[in-house]
Enzyme design. Structure first.
Site, mmCIF file in Angstrom:
data_model
loop_
_atom_site.group_PDB
_atom_site.id
_atom_site.type_symbol
_atom_site.label_atom_id
_atom_site.label_comp_id
_atom_site.label_asym_id
_atom_site.label_seq_id
_atom_site.Cartn_x
_atom_site.Cartn_y
_atom_site.Cartn_z
ATOM 1 N N LYS A 185 2.300 9.517 -13.301
ATOM 2 C CA LYS A 185 1.196 9.464 -12.347
ATOM 3 C C LYS A 185 1.040 10.801 -11.631
ATOM 4 O O LYS A 185 2.025 11.453 -11.293
ATOM 5 C CB LYS A 185 1.456 8.342 -11.332
ATOM 6 C CG LYS A 185 1.559 6.964 -11.972
ATOM 7 C CD LYS A 185 1.990 5.909 -10.986
ATOM 8 C CE LYS A 185 3.404 6.143 -10.508
ATOM 9 N NZ LYS A 185 3.912 5.008 -9.671
ATOM 10 N N THR A 216 -1.974 4.820 1.914
ATOM 11 C CA THR A 216 -1.677 4.660 0.491
ATOM 12 C C THR A 216 -0.341 3.964 0.248
ATOM 13 O O THR A 216 0.233 4.076 -0.840
ATOM 14 C CB THR A 216 -1.654 6.036 -0.197
ATOM 15 O OG1 THR A 216 -0.699 6.881 0.487
ATOM 16 C CG2 THR A 216 -3.026 6.688 -0.162
ATOM 17 N N GLY A 218 2.247 1.524 -0.969
ATOM 18 C CA GLY A 218 2.263 0.506 -2.015
ATOM 19 C C GLY A 218 1.539 0.884 -3.286
ATOM 20 O O GLY A 218 1.376 0.033 -4.170
ATOM 21 N N THR A 219 1.133 2.140 -3.423
ATOM 22 C CA THR A 219 0.355 2.514 -4.616
ATOM 23 C C THR A 219 1.138 2.324 -5.904
ATOM 24 O O THR A 219 0.618 1.798 -6.890
ATOM 25 C CB THR A 219 -0.114 3.979 -4.529
ATOM 26 O OG1 THR A 219 1.015 4.809 -4.224
ATOM 27 C CG2 THR A 219 -1.165 4.158 -3.457
ATOM 28 N N GLY A 220 2.404 2.762 -5.925
ATOM 29 C CA GLY A 220 3.185 2.662 -7.151
ATOM 30 C C GLY A 220 3.439 1.229 -7.572
ATOM 31 O O GLY A 220 3.286 0.867 -8.746
ATOM 32 N N CYS A 221 3.831 0.398 -6.612
ATOM 33 C CA CYS A 221 4.061 -1.026 -6.893
ATOM 34 C C CYS A 221 2.785 -1.682 -7.405
ATOM 35 O O CYS A 221 2.800 -2.458 -8.368
ATOM 36 C CB CYS A 221 4.511 -1.746 -5.622
ATOM 37 S SG CYS A 221 5.925 -1.027 -4.790
#
Length: 274
Positions: A185, A216, A218-221
């Site tokens: 990412k 932002t 929690g974007t990865g989860c």
């Protein structure tokens, strides 16, 4: 209408997605973000909690890991009775936990897609994994992954290189650890983010404009969970990644202030805004 209730009967979700991750008491990341994402995608979300955190918009105040026996019991309860169509992993924390989860996943039907989000730190930079666990991620968990979804920092840590290494090169190095696909990412890069997906043969780039929004958390989860949902619903990896990228782009743009620090992305942006 259902008799006597006045409620409209709707079709039940059929795809079943399990998240194995830590709990975020602030509700922006971890298990809470995963289950919200699954609900937004119309699948049935299930969980095996690996750790409990005291966490809010300004950081992580405490972490308490669960025994591996508790995680294995949660996993077996879900898989042996309900079944799964996809699995997503998140915060695991220790070598023992990584090895436990990797062993459980290795026993699943190989046709069940597994999305590994190699969580190493919180949005605020608080460490969420120890050094021994990083080695176990490489040797035990990545080989059972259908897709691994590191950000640039996680990719650099796992490969032992710097964040200045080009994302396609990071992805190629990560593939050597055994996953079928790698999605590096680009959110931590300069300029508009570009995510790079490869299986060693195909190369795909997914670009989006950078939102002018600092909320932002929690974007990865959320991206990894959206990808697992799309795979559970039957999309191939490339199509599922494109759909997940579209979802997280909208969720980031709609992120909102919550508390005095970094707020969460909006998991229900489509339902709110159409």
């Amino acid at each position: 209408m259902s008799a006597g209730t006045g409620l409209t009967k709707v079709a039940l979700p059929t795809a079943r997605v399990l998240t194995i991750a830590g709990s975020d008491s602030g509700g922006g990341a971890g298990i809470q973000a995963d289950l919200k994402t699954m609900l937004a995608h119309g699948v049935h979300g299930m969980s095996a909690i690996t750790a409990v955190t005291a966490q809010n918009s300004v950081g992580v105040q405490g972490i308490w890991s669960l025994p591996t026996e508790a995680v294995e019991a949660q996993f077996r309860s879900v898989v042996d009775d309900i079944g799964v169509d996809a699995v997503k992993t998140g915060m695991l924390g220790s070598r023992e936990m990584v090895e436990c989860v990797a062993g459980l996943l290795a026993g699943l039907d190989p046709a069940i897609p597994i999305v590994v989000d190699p969580v190493c730190a919180s949005k605020h930079g608080d460490p969420l994994i120890d050094e021994d666990a990083v080695a176990a991620l490489r040797s035990r968990l990545l080989p059972v992954a259908t897709v691994v979804t590191p950000n640039l920092g996680e990719a650099a840590l796992l490969t032992g290189t710097g964040m200045e290494t080009p994302p396609p090169e990071l992805a190629a190095r990560l593939l050597a650890f055994g996953s079928s696909w790698v999605l590096v990412k680009g959110g931590h890069s300069v300029g508009d983010p570009v995510d790079h997906l490869t299986d060693g043969v195909e190369q795909h780039a997914f670009a989006a404009p950078r939102a002018d929004n600092r909320h932002t958390h929690g974007t990865g989860c959320t991206l990894a969970s959206a990808l697992a949902c799309q795979l559970a619903l039957g999309l191939d990896v490339v199509s599922a990644t494109a759909a997940a990228k579209d979802y997280i782009t909208g969720a980031i743009a709609a992120g909102f202030a919550l508390g005095s620090g970094i707020g969460p992305v909006d998991h229900f942006w489509r339902q709110r805004h159409g």
